[in-house]
Design a protein around this motif. Structure first.
Motif, PDB file in Angstrom:
ATOM      1  N   SER A  87      63.804  14.147  84.420  1.00  0.00           N
ATOM      2  CA  SER A  87      63.960  13.156  83.347  1.00  0.00           C
ATOM      3  C   SER A  87      62.676  13.021  82.529  1.00  0.00           C
ATOM      4  CB  SER A  87      64.377  11.805  83.918  1.00  0.00           C
ATOM      5  OG  SER A  87      63.397  11.329  84.815  1.00  0.00           O
ATOM      6  N   LYS A  90      62.255  16.019  80.224  1.00  0.00           N
ATOM      7  CA  LYS A  90      63.096  15.892  79.034  1.00  0.00           C
ATOM      8  C   LYS A  90      62.453  14.977  78.009  1.00  0.00           C
ATOM      9  CE  LYS A  90      67.412  16.982  81.310  1.00  0.00           C
ATOM     10  NZ  LYS A  90      68.700  16.494  81.781  1.00  0.00           N
ATOM     11  N   ARG A  91      61.808  13.925  78.457  1.00  0.00           N
ATOM     12  CA  ARG A  91      61.107  13.024  77.543  1.00  0.00           C
ATOM     13  C   ARG A  91      59.943  13.723  76.847  1.00  0.00           C
ATOM     14  NH1 ARG A  91      60.702   8.083  81.642  1.00  0.00           N
ATOM     15  NH2 ARG A  91      62.889   7.536  81.697  1.00  0.00           N
ATOM     16  N   GLN A  93      59.677  16.967  76.343  1.00  0.00           N
ATOM     17  CA  GLN A  93      60.262  17.930  75.403  1.00  0.00           C
ATOM     18  C   GLN A  93      60.704  17.233  74.121  1.00  0.00           C
ATOM     19  OE1 GLN A  93      63.332  19.682  77.802  1.00  0.00           O
ATOM     20  NE2 GLN A  93      61.988  21.300  78.562  1.00  0.00           N
ATOM     21  N   TRP A  94      61.336  16.066  74.267  1.00  0.00           N
ATOM     22  CA  TRP A  94      61.791  15.313  73.108  1.00  0.00           C
ATOM     23  C   TRP A  94      60.605  14.923  72.229  1.00  0.00           C
ATOM     24  CZ3 TRP A  94      60.703  10.267  71.638  1.00  0.00           C
ATOM     25  CH2 TRP A  94      61.459   9.763  70.577  1.00  0.00           C
ATOM     26  N   LEU A  95      59.540  14.455  72.865  1.00  0.00           N
ATOM     27  CA  LEU A  95      58.350  14.044  72.133  1.00  0.00           C
ATOM     28  C   LEU A  95      57.735  15.223  71.378  1.00  0.00           C
ATOM     29  CD1 LEU A  95      56.253  11.869  71.473  1.00  0.00           C
ATOM     30  CD2 LEU A  95      55.084  12.470  73.585  1.00  0.00           C
ATOM     31  N   LYS A  97      59.225  17.954  70.345  1.00  0.00           N
ATOM     32  CA  LYS A  97      60.107  18.319  69.237  1.00  0.00           C
ATOM     33  C   LYS A  97      59.925  17.377  68.053  1.00  0.00           C
ATOM     34  CE  LYS A  97      63.632  20.596  71.984  1.00  0.00           C
ATOM     35  NZ  LYS A  97      65.013  20.520  72.521  1.00  0.00           N
ATOM     36  N   ARG A  98      59.785  16.105  68.337  1.00  0.00           N
ATOM     37  CA  ARG A  98      59.550  15.116  67.269  1.00  0.00           C
ATOM     38  C   ARG A  98      58.239  15.386  66.553  1.00  0.00           C
ATOM     39  NH1 ARG A  98      62.459  10.046  66.358  1.00  0.00           N
ATOM     40  NH2 ARG A  98      60.461   9.687  65.368  1.00  0.00           N
ATOM     41  N   LYS A 101      58.410  18.371  64.156  1.00  0.00           N
ATOM     42  CA  LYS A 101      59.169  18.146  62.923  1.00  0.00           C
ATOM     43  C   LYS A 101      58.316  17.543  61.822  1.00  0.00           C
ATOM     44  CE  LYS A 101      63.753  17.695  64.918  1.00  0.00           C
ATOM     45  NZ  LYS A 101      64.892  16.800  65.146  1.00  0.00           N
TER      46      LYS A 101
END
Length: 102
Positions: A87, A90-91, A93-95, A97-98, A101
């Motif tokens: 978990s 995943k956090r 990875q999300w960070l 990716k943000r 961008k």
């Protein structure tokens, strides 16, 4: 290709034109443009002039210095991420990716 990136970053960070940098190096603006695009092949003498005139380290032109250090840091971060719970990974990875961008 590292030389092209380094030259462009140097020029832009100092708000100089290609013509201004070329004049300092004693070359034409057209030839400088080719170097900055990665299409020109400078002589050893010109590389020495570039390093002396711009205070750019030889190692950074060839990518030896910063790239190896950055790769080592990225490897360490990857190893640390592998230790995280799923978990949390995943956090992270999300960070990332943000951040990419932006």
């Amino acid at each position: 290709m590292q030389l092209a990136i380094t030259l462009k970053m140097y020029r832009k960070s100092r708000h100089l034109t290609q013509k201004e940098v070329a004049a300092v190096l004693g070359i034409s603006r057209e030839y400088y443009s080719r170097l900055e695009c990665g299409k020109g092949r400078p002589s050893v003498n010109l590389l020495e002039t570039i390093c002396r005139s711009t205070d750019i380290a030889v190692a950074s032109i060839f990518g030896d210095d910063g790239d190896m250090n950055l790769r080592g840091k990225l490897n360490e971060l990857c190893k640390l991420c592998l230790r995280l719970r799923s978990s949390d990974r995943k956090r992270v990875q999300w960070l990332i990716k943000r951040m990419l961008k932006r």
